[in-house]
Design a protein around this motif. Structure first.
Motif, PDB file in Angstrom:
ATOM      1  N   ASP A  17     -89.360 -24.167  14.362  1.00 42.03           N
ATOM      2  CA  ASP A  17     -88.008 -24.378  14.849  1.00 42.03           C
ATOM      3  C   ASP A  17     -87.047 -23.421  14.160  1.00 42.03           C
ATOM      4  OD1 ASP A  17     -88.839 -26.454  16.462  1.00 42.03           O
ATOM      5  OD2 ASP A  17     -88.456 -27.989  14.947  1.00 42.03           O
ATOM      6  N   PRO A  18     -86.037 -22.946  14.871  1.00 41.29           N
ATOM      7  CA  PRO A  18     -85.062 -22.059  14.238  1.00 41.29           C
ATOM      8  C   PRO A  18     -84.274 -22.795  13.164  1.00 41.29           C
ATOM      9  CG  PRO A  18     -84.317 -22.683  16.418  1.00 41.29           C
ATOM     10  CD  PRO A  18     -85.725 -23.187  16.294  1.00 41.29           C
ATOM     11  N   TRP A  19     -83.805 -22.041  12.193  1.00 36.14           N
ATOM     12  CA  TRP A  19     -83.019 -22.577  11.092  1.00 36.14           C
ATOM     13  C   TRP A  19     -81.562 -22.656  11.510  1.00 36.14           C
ATOM     14  CZ3 TRP A  19     -79.606 -19.651   7.636  1.00 36.14           C
ATOM     15  CH2 TRP A  19     -79.235 -20.339   6.467  1.00 36.14           C
ATOM     16  N   GLU A  38     -78.789  -8.388  18.548  1.00 35.32           N
ATOM     17  CA  GLU A  38     -78.759  -9.791  18.142  1.00 35.32           C
ATOM     18  C   GLU A  38     -77.334 -10.302  17.976  1.00 35.32           C
ATOM     19  OE1 GLU A  38     -81.350 -11.783  18.117  1.00 35.32           O
ATOM     20  OE2 GLU A  38     -82.602 -10.094  18.752  1.00 35.32           O
ATOM     21  N   ARG A  91     -78.904 -18.198  19.334  1.00 31.99           N
ATOM     22  CA  ARG A  91     -80.163 -18.118  18.581  1.00 31.99           C
ATOM     23  C   ARG A  91     -80.487 -16.651  18.303  1.00 31.99           C
ATOM     24  NH1 ARG A  91     -85.759 -21.339  20.121  1.00 31.99           N
ATOM     25  NH2 ARG A  91     -87.110 -20.377  18.520  1.00 31.99           N
ATOM     26  N   ASP A 103     -82.821 -13.576  16.335  1.00 30.46           N
ATOM     27  CA  ASP A 103     -84.141 -13.176  15.842  1.00 30.46           C
ATOM     28  C   ASP A 103     -83.958 -12.072  14.805  1.00 30.46           C
ATOM     29  OD1 ASP A 103     -86.700 -12.290  15.381  1.00 30.46           O
ATOM     30  OD2 ASP A 103     -87.113 -11.688  17.453  1.00 30.46           O
ATOM     31  N   THR A 141     -78.245 -20.171  15.044  1.00 30.01           N
ATOM     32  CA  THR A 141     -79.562 -20.524  14.522  1.00 30.01           C
ATOM     33  C   THR A 141     -80.362 -19.246  14.324  1.00 30.01           C
ATOM     34  OG1 THR A 141     -80.527 -20.833  16.731  1.00 30.01           O
ATOM     35  CG2 THR A 141     -79.551 -22.772  15.673  1.00 30.01           C
ATOM     36  N   ASP A 191     -84.208 -17.608  13.795  1.00 23.21           N
ATOM     37  CA  ASP A 191     -85.664 -17.701  13.796  1.00 23.21           C
ATOM     38  C   ASP A 191     -86.222 -17.133  12.490  1.00 23.21           C
ATOM     39  OD1 ASP A 191     -85.660 -18.751  16.342  1.00 23.21           O
ATOM     40  OD2 ASP A 191     -86.002 -16.815  17.326  1.00 23.21           O
ATOM     41  N   ASP A 192     -87.298 -17.712  11.996  1.00 22.93           N
ATOM     42  CA  ASP A 192     -88.051 -17.146  10.879  1.00 22.93           C
ATOM     43  C   ASP A 192     -87.172 -16.844   9.672  1.00 22.93           C
ATOM     44  OD1 ASP A 192     -90.181 -16.095   9.445  1.00 22.93           O
ATOM     45  OD2 ASP A 192     -90.040 -14.108  10.360  1.00 22.93           O
TER      46      ASP A 192
END
Length: 450
Positions: free
Chosen positions: A2-4, A376, A402, A404, A426, A428-429
């Motif tokens: 799940d994204p942070w 992004e 979201r 990345d 949010t 990812d990773d």
């Protein structure tokens, strides 16, 4: 995964944040200790993916790297162990070795020269992105110094024969100053040392070469620089189309000496935490900020002041106070491209346009940082345009989204900064921050709690 959810600051951030040790300092110290005769102790080293990969590479090449209890108060992480390194490397187990470089530029560029000192074949590989990053000029230069190497990009194999003659070589390090550092760090163990000449249009990130030269000299290696005022290429042409420049370093054979060393805090990793003060009009203190250092992060205070902050270095460390309003900045970052992501994050929050120049080489980092920042942050409504040598940022209303980070630690930290002010961001990773700040997410929430 799940994204942070990037935490939103409910008010001005006020905190003291002890950042971990310098990645650049730790990996240079590890290399020099592994090449030296004897035992060196590194206090307050960084323990992150990049430094653990370096330690693993040096073990594969025959050095002994172990943990030992750290002295109280020397590390940002209580109880963190020191690293004890015994060299010289060269005796590899079974006559062959494999080095995993991950996506660590310092491992990929600093250890091939060391592999020429081993007796046996050393196979290098890494993450998929590392197979795209610039290595060919380094490997060609090592061949010119007498090395036998199969391949021009990862994966490649160094046919170690216990040493190489050394001598004079020219390399175009326009894509990364690490190509020169990688030659200099092993050159004292070459039979004739090495004279390394850079010939190209630009030598980016020059202060990192200042670090390399300073660390070599501190370890007893004799290094001559053709122009001390341009030791890492300072003053290199800002125009990529300008006539080629020339820089030259001469490393005499002999050494380095084993020595103990305290690793400075990582000023680059401090950037995101200081940016939190700038973004929220708060105040963040980084303890242990050195009065004098070769780290390019020393430029951070002036850059933040130019965007409307106050910065003061005192007994407690560096304290940055946000002014409540961010102004845009027009700056050449050719010496400090590592600051570009977090400055871009602040620039999208600023009230006036920004222009970041001299950073075309960021296209060849962990990801194409210029394209990734533009695309992004554009998901949030930001107006970020890629130029020939950098980025142009214009003010625009922002919204959540979201993001990345493209497996890039600096981008993930940048998105956390933007998320302090823009609800609904949010990431990812977020674990990719472990490349340099292993506990970033916890440190971030702790900072917000004051």
């Amino acid at each position: 995964m799940d994204p942070w959810p990037a935490p939103v600051a409910t008010g001005p951030v006020r905190a003291t944040v002890a950042v971990p040790g310098s990645k650049s300092g730790t990996n240079r110290a590890l290399v020099l200790a592994a090449v030296a005769d004897g035992t060196s102790r590194l206090r307050a080293p960084l323990r992150s993916r990049d430094t653990l990969l370096m330690a693993g590479a040096l073990r594969a090449l025959g050095a002994e790297v172990t943990d030992a209890p750290g002295a109280p108060g020397t590390s940002a992480t209580p109880g963190e162990a020191d690293l004890v390194v015994t060299g010289p490397l060269g005796a590899i187990s079974g006559g062959a070795a494999t080095v995993d470089c991950g996506n660590a530029g310092t491992v990929a560029r600093f250890t091939p020269a060391l592999a020429t000192l081993a007796r046996g074949d050393v196979h290098f590989d890494g993450d998929p992105r590392m197979r795209e990053r610039p290595l060919t000029p380094l490997l060609a230069a090592l061949r010119g110094l007498g090395a036998r190497i199969d391949g021009d990009l990862m994966p490649f194999t160094v046919r170690g024969r216990g040493g190489i003659p050394g001598g004079a070589v020219t390399v175009d390090a326009s894509t990364s100053s690490q190509l020169v550092s990688g030659l200099l760090l092993g050159a004292a163990r070459f039979e004739r040392g090495a004279t390394v000449t850079h010939a190209g249009h630009r030598l980016p990130s020059g202060p990192y070469l200042d670090m390399t030269v300073a660390d070599l000299r501190a370890a007893g290696v004799v290094v001559h620089v053709d122009d001390p005022s341009a030791v890492g290429g300072r003053g290199a042409e800002a125009d990529p189309g300008a006539a080629p420049s020339t820089r030259r370093w001469r490393v005499e054979p002999g050494g380095p000496q084993a020595r103990d060393r305290v690793i400075e805090p990582d000023l680059n990793s401090a950037a995101a935490f200081l940016a939190a003060a700038a973004a929220t009009g708060g105040q963040v203190t980084i303890p242990g900020w050195p009065e004098r250092t070769e780290q390019p992060g020393r430029m951070l205070p002036d850059l933040l002041v130019a965007m409307g902050c106050q910065a003061e270095l005192g007994p407690e460390g560096l304290r940055v106070t946000g002014g409540g309003r961010l102004t845009g900045i027009d700056v050449d970052l050719s010496d400090f491209g590592e600051a570009a992501p977090v400055l871009t994050g602040l620039a999208v929050l600023a009230e006036s346009p920004s222009r970041l120049r001299g950073i075309a080489h960021l296209r060849l980092q962990e990801t194409d940082r210029l394209a990734a920042l533009a695309s992004e942050l554009g998901r949030l409504g930001a107006r970020v345009a890629v130029t020939e040598d950098g980025l142009r940022i214009d003010p625009a209303p922002l919204h959540g989204g979201r993001l990345d980070p493209h497996a890039d630690h600096r981008l993930a930290m940048t998105f956390a900064v933007v998320g302090l002010v823009v609800p609904g961001v949010t990431v990812d990773d977020i674990a990719t921050t472990g490349k340099t700040v292993p506990d970033f997410a916890r440190m971030w929430t702790t900072m917000l709690a004051g």
